[in-house]
Design a protein around this motif. Structure first.
Motif, PDB file in Angstrom:
ATOM      1  N   ALA A  47       0.833  -1.196   0.000  1.00 29.09           N
ATOM      2  CA  ALA A  47       0.000   0.000   0.000  1.00 29.09           C
ATOM      3  C   ALA A  47       0.870   1.249   0.000  1.00 29.09           C
ATOM      4  CB  ALA A  47      -0.922  -0.004   1.215  1.00 29.09           C
ATOM      5  N   GLU A  48       0.298   2.323  -0.528  1.00 26.53           N
ATOM      6  CA  GLU A  48       1.046   3.571  -0.676  1.00 26.53           C
ATOM      7  C   GLU A  48       0.290   4.724  -0.026  1.00 26.53           C
ATOM      8  OE1 GLU A  48       1.441   3.934  -4.882  1.00 26.53           O
ATOM      9  OE2 GLU A  48       3.054   2.437  -5.014  1.00 26.53           O
ATOM     10  N   ASP A  49       0.956   5.848   0.065  1.00 21.49           N
ATOM     11  CA  ASP A  49       0.352   7.066   0.578  1.00 21.49           C
ATOM     12  C   ASP A  49      -0.978   7.332  -0.130  1.00 21.49           C
ATOM     13  OD1 ASP A  49      -0.168   9.626   1.573  1.00 21.49           O
ATOM     14  OD2 ASP A  49       1.281  10.597   0.243  1.00 21.49           O
ATOM     15  N   GLY A  50      -2.048   7.485   0.650  1.00 21.98           N
ATOM     16  CA  GLY A  50      -3.351   7.806   0.082  1.00 21.98           C
ATOM     17  C   GLY A  50      -4.107   6.647  -0.508  1.00 21.98           C
ATOM     18  N   PRO A  62       2.205  -3.828   7.237  1.00 24.35           N
ATOM     19  CA  PRO A  62       2.590  -2.520   7.774  1.00 24.35           C
ATOM     20  C   PRO A  62       2.096  -1.352   6.931  1.00 24.35           C
ATOM     21  CG  PRO A  62       4.434  -4.046   7.909  1.00 24.35           C
ATOM     22  CD  PRO A  62       3.386  -4.718   7.083  1.00 24.35           C
ATOM     23  N   THR A  63       2.149  -1.488   5.607  1.00 21.89           N
ATOM     24  CA  THR A  63       1.712  -0.384   4.755  1.00 21.89           C
ATOM     25  C   THR A  63       0.190  -0.325   4.651  1.00 21.89           C
ATOM     26  OG1 THR A  63       1.964  -1.779   2.766  1.00 21.89           O
ATOM     27  CG2 THR A  63       3.835  -0.385   3.403  1.00 21.89           C
ATOM     28  N   VAL A  64      -0.482  -1.477   4.640  1.00 20.45           N
ATOM     29  CA  VAL A  64      -1.943  -1.482   4.566  1.00 20.45           C
ATOM     30  C   VAL A  64      -2.534  -0.821   5.809  1.00 20.45           C
ATOM     31  CG1 VAL A  64      -3.981  -2.976   4.646  1.00 20.45           C
ATOM     32  CG2 VAL A  64      -2.155  -3.447   3.004  1.00 20.45           C
ATOM     33  N   TYR A  65      -2.035  -1.198   6.978  1.00 25.02           N
ATOM     34  CA  TYR A  65      -2.563  -0.604   8.213  1.00 25.02           C
ATOM     35  C   TYR A  65      -2.263   0.886   8.279  1.00 25.02           C
ATOM     36  CZ  TYR A  65      -3.924  -4.981  10.490  1.00 25.02           C
ATOM     37  OH  TYR A  65      -4.551  -6.157  10.820  1.00 25.02           O
ATOM     38  N   LYS A  66      -1.047   1.274   7.911  1.00 20.06           N
ATOM     39  CA  LYS A  66      -0.724   2.704   7.950  1.00 20.06           C
ATOM     40  C   LYS A  66      -1.663   3.482   7.028  1.00 20.06           C
ATOM     41  CE  LYS A  66       2.966   6.087   7.038  1.00 20.06           C
ATOM     42  NZ  LYS A  66       3.101   6.734   8.362  1.00 20.06           N
ATOM     43  N   ALA A 120       4.027  -0.371  17.628  1.00 19.04           N
ATOM     44  CA  ALA A 120       3.317   0.529  18.546  1.00 19.04           C
ATOM     45  C   ALA A 120       3.219   1.939  17.982  1.00 19.04           C
ATOM     46  CB  ALA A 120       4.030   0.558  19.899  1.00 19.04           C
ATOM     47  N   LEU A 121       4.171   2.357  17.160  1.00 22.58           N
ATOM     48  CA  LEU A 121       4.110   3.696  16.578  1.00 22.58           C
ATOM     49  C   LEU A 121       2.891   3.861  15.684  1.00 22.58           C
ATOM     50  CD1 LEU A 121       7.845   4.266  15.582  1.00 22.58           C
ATOM     51  CD2 LEU A 121       6.658   5.056  17.642  1.00 22.58           C
ATOM     52  N   MET A 122       2.445   2.759  15.089  1.00 22.55           N
ATOM     53  CA  MET A 122       1.273   2.809  14.227  1.00 22.55           C
ATOM     54  C   MET A 122      -0.027   2.630  15.015  1.00 22.55           C
ATOM     55  SD  MET A 122      -1.112   0.716  12.547  1.00 22.55           S
ATOM     56  CE  MET A 122      -0.349  -0.899  12.558  1.00 22.55           C
ATOM     57  N   LEU A 123      -0.024   1.714  15.993  1.00 29.30           N
ATOM     58  CA  LEU A 123      -1.247   1.407  16.723  1.00 29.30           C
ATOM     59  C   LEU A 123      -1.626   2.479  17.738  1.00 29.30           C
ATOM     60  CD1 LEU A 123      -0.991  -2.415  17.553  1.00 29.30           C
ATOM     61  CD2 LEU A 123      -2.329  -1.329  15.758  1.00 29.30           C
ATOM     62  N   GLU A 153       1.405  11.933  11.461  1.00 30.00           N
ATOM     63  CA  GLU A 153       2.499  11.202  10.821  1.00 30.00           C
ATOM     64  C   GLU A 153       3.112  10.298  11.886  1.00 30.00           C
ATOM     65  OE1 GLU A 153       4.461   9.137   9.102  1.00 30.00           O
ATOM     66  OE2 GLU A 153       3.967  10.608   7.554  1.00 30.00           O
ATOM     67  N   ASP A 154       2.821   9.008  11.783  1.00 33.14           N
ATOM     68  CA  ASP A 154       3.206   8.090  12.859  1.00 33.14           C
ATOM     69  C   ASP A 154       4.643   7.584  12.744  1.00 33.14           C
ATOM     70  OD1 ASP A 154       3.118   5.982  10.910  1.00 33.14           O
ATOM     71  OD2 ASP A 154       1.005   5.638  11.347  1.00 33.14           O
ATOM     72  N   ARG A 155       5.264   7.746  11.566  1.00 34.14           N
ATOM     73  CA  ARG A 155       6.619   7.227  11.325  1.00 34.14           C
ATOM     74  C   ARG A 155       6.702   5.724  11.611  1.00 34.14           C
ATOM     75  NH1 ARG A 155       9.300  11.952   9.159  1.00 34.14           N
ATOM     76  NH2 ARG A 155       9.015  13.658  10.619  1.00 34.14           N
ATOM     77  N   SER A 156       5.618   5.013  11.377  1.00 32.38           N
ATOM     78  CA  SER A 156       5.641   3.574  11.595  1.00 32.38           C
ATOM     79  C   SER A 156       6.568   2.911  10.597  1.00 32.38           C
ATOM     80  CB  SER A 156       4.228   2.995  11.505  1.00 32.38           C
ATOM     81  OG  SER A 156       3.641   3.276  10.251  1.00 32.38           O
ATOM     82  N   ARG A 157       6.893   1.671  10.883  1.00 33.94           N
ATOM     83  CA  ARG A 157       7.969   1.015  10.159  1.00 33.94           C
ATOM     84  C   ARG A 157       7.495  -0.195   9.363  1.00 33.94           C
ATOM     85  NH1 ARG A 157      10.723   1.484  15.943  1.00 33.94           N
ATOM     86  NH2 ARG A 157       8.644   0.614  16.313  1.00 33.94           N
TER      87      ARG A 157
END
Length: 619
Positions: free
Chosen positions: A337-340, A378-382, A462-465, A483-487
């Protein structure tokens, strides 16, 4: 509730506190309550297309489904084996996962195992577990859950299983032996398994009085819950989800999915709404779901719907799910997944809620955390959380914040502390003991598990959740981003960088997380609240706002415009409190954990940049 009534209630609460300062203090409804919290905790309502609390503030519900364990037999249709486990889970959900609400799953099969006889022991146990969340400051909306109609439709050696309707309901029908053909995904049973489709059809057409029986049990369940919670606890129950992921099973000759929603599904919701009223839930909305496939993102699955012919209004909530079936398939979306990625899909949810005269919640979303497509997680959830926050993708947000739209409420699937530790006999088959993942149709989506010491630990970043989000806005929220900076593995995902035109803001944020909230005040003396994740300890939290600036914000007082406090419930979670007791004024607040002892000059310069940006974008 009118604004006048809201403020009178707030004044009454304050006067009560002042009158008792020389004697014993009145007991707080929850640990860590502040002066306004008991009034805020009154029954959540829908006003002007938003959830609103007892003070008239806009509320965003964020949290998880509790839990897929309800689908299993091992704990007899309950999310937890004990109240102690429920309390442990609730504390962790608030402190680790940042949730302020849960969708609490219930089972018709265990609520009414014998026709016409409600299982009071089951209702008592479920209510005790609901209470564990309410006492932790977490709002609850129960859901009578079903998938594939019932486990009793499936053979003991089947590849799949279901949950929902009791055995007696299945025994009434002369259903064919279940068979799905070539079905690599369990959800294909919804439309391809004749046993499932025929049983589902019978429910919607009230064959054998099935729907009447369910409605009777639902009313008795709601009555029991109301009568066995205190008034304060019951205020934290925000509504009820009548039926998970509705689908016709099969359509009548010439019937379209849209006509089915209008002529079959909506009348069921009207009946359920009447049962809520009869059970004493008059002030709480029904969280109603459209046809499961109305927003499918694979064209051949999509069916027209979205309650297009119904006006919901404030006594209902537009409640839908979203899973990226393209990503889950492993075929229709190869990359990540990508931005937007989902701002269009979630924008459609916002638009449907507005058109039906209510607010929206996405009560299920998620992606597998193991298996062949788990690398996308990670990208789908973000991207999904990004789309809940705003309908503008990160790359465009700073240039078009006014199009951000309302912040959506959502409940991630799921929060199951027993993940990987189950002992479920699939379809009662002792040779099919399920222990891995969620122990249900090979799913693995739980954000949490227990470690070997019995401690709840996260399975996702945790940065995302654990996110900053506007849990209560005193006024009207106009724009929000985080902007969560998740990984993704070792790669930090930054989809919303601060633009170079704001150099001092960019310096403050650095490589840290940041959130920005824009709102218009309504004259409330009570503050706007943002949830502060564990990654925002006071010693490294910076706030830049038109209300002032603060590095390491002080403890809350009524005269402190920027402050922090514990969230109610005694879980150790924290909130940022922003007090702006004016009316009709635009306000903003940037909160970041990227700065290290910023100078007064940098704080002042960042504030000037943000004020200019506000003037240009929200003139």
């Amino acid at each position: 509730m009118s604004k006048l009534r809201v403020h009178l209630l707030g004044v009454l609460v304050l006067l009560t506190g002042l009158l008792t300062t020389t004697g014993a203090q009145p007991a707080s409804a929850l640990p860590d309550d502040l002066w306004f919290d008991p009034a805020a905790a009154a029954t959540l309502t829908v006003q002007n297309g938003r959830f609103t609390d007892g003070l008239g503030r806009e509320v965003v519900l964020r949290g998880y489904n509790v839990s897929g364990e309800t689908k299993l037999k091992e704990n007899n249709g309950l999310p937890f084996a004990s109240v102690a486990d429920a309390k442990k889970s609730a504390t962790a959900l608030r402190a680790l996962g940042g949730g302020n609400s849960v969708r609490f799953l219930l089972s018709w099969a265990y609520a009414e195992p014998t026709r016409g006889q409600v299982n009071s022991a089951y209702l008592a146990a479920a209510t005790d577990q609901i209470r564990a969340f309410l006492d932790a400051g977490i709002r609850v909306y129960p859901d009578f859950h079903q998938d594939l109609y019932s486990r009793w439709l499936f053979d003991s050696d089947s590849w799949y299983t279901g949950d929902g309707a009791p055995k007696w309901a299945v025994d009434l029908g002369d259903y064919p032996d279940e068979y799905c053909g070539i079905c690599p995904f369990w959800g294909q049973n919804i439309t391809s398994n004749a046993a499932v489709t025929q049983a589902t059809y019978d429910f919607w057409h009230n064959e054998y009085g099935l729907q009447d029986a369910f409605l009777d049990t639902a009313q008795k369940t709601m009555t029991y819950v109301r009568q066995n919670l205190t008034a304060t606890q019951f205020a934290g129950v925000v509504g009820f989800d009548p039926w998970n992921e509705p689908h016709a099973g099969t359509y009548d000759s010439g019937q379209t999915s849209r006509a089915w929603e209008k002529d079959v599904l909506w009348p069921f919701y009207v009946k359920f709404r009447a049962r809520m009223d009869a059970a004493g839930w008059q002030a709480k909305p029904a969280f109603v779901e459209p046809n499961l496939f109305w927003n499918a993102n694979i064209d051949f699955q999509k069916q027209e719907g979205g309650l297009l012919d119904s006006t919901l209004g404030s006594r209902y909530v537009f409640n839908t799910h979203f899973y990226d079936q393209k990503a889950i398939s492993g075929v229709f979306m190869w990359g990540k997944a990508e931005d937007g990625q989902y701002v269009g899909d979630f924008g459609t949810v916002r638009d449907r809620a507005t058109a039906t005269g209510t607010t929206a919640i996405i009560s299920e979303f998620g992606h597998p955390l193991s298996g062949s497509v788990s690398d996308k997680a990670p990208t789908v959830y973000k991207a999904m959380y990004q789309a809940l926050d705003s309908r503008v993708k990160g790359a465009n947000w700073w240039a078009d914040p006014a199009s951000s739209g309302p912040v959506l409420s959502g409940s991630q699937w799921q929060w199951d502390i027993y993940n990987g530790r189950h002992h479920e006999l699939m379809n009662d088959n002792p040779n099919e003991v399920q222990t891995a993942g969620d122990a249900w149709n090979d799913e693995d989506l739980s954000a949490v598990r227990l470690d070997d010491s019995g401690k709840a630990v996260l399975r996702q970043d945790a940065l995302m959740l654990d996110r900053v989000y506007p849990s209560a806005t005193a006024g009207r929220s106009l724009a929000f981003t985080f902007e969560d900076r998740s990984r993704d593995g070792s790669t930090t995902l930054t989809w919303n960088p601060v633009p170079s035109s704001l150099p001092n803001v960019a310096q403050l944020v650095g490589s840290g997380q940041y959130a920005l909230q824009v709102w218009r005040s309504d004259g409330s003396a009570e503050p706007t609240e943002l949830h502060l994740p564990a990654s925002f300890p006071n010693a490294s939290t910076t706030v830049v706002s038109d209300l002032g600036t603060a590095f390491g914000p002080p403890a809350y007082t009524r005269t402190t415009p920027i402050a922090t406090a514990a969230e109610p419930g005694g879980t150790g979670s924290r909130r940022l409190l922003l007090t702006a007791a004016d009316t009709g004024t635009l306000h903003y607040a940037l909160v970041t954990n990227g700065a290290t002892a910023p100078s007064a000059a940098v704080l002042s310069a960042a504030r000037s940049e943000l004020s200019s940006w506000m003037a240009s974008e929200f003139n």
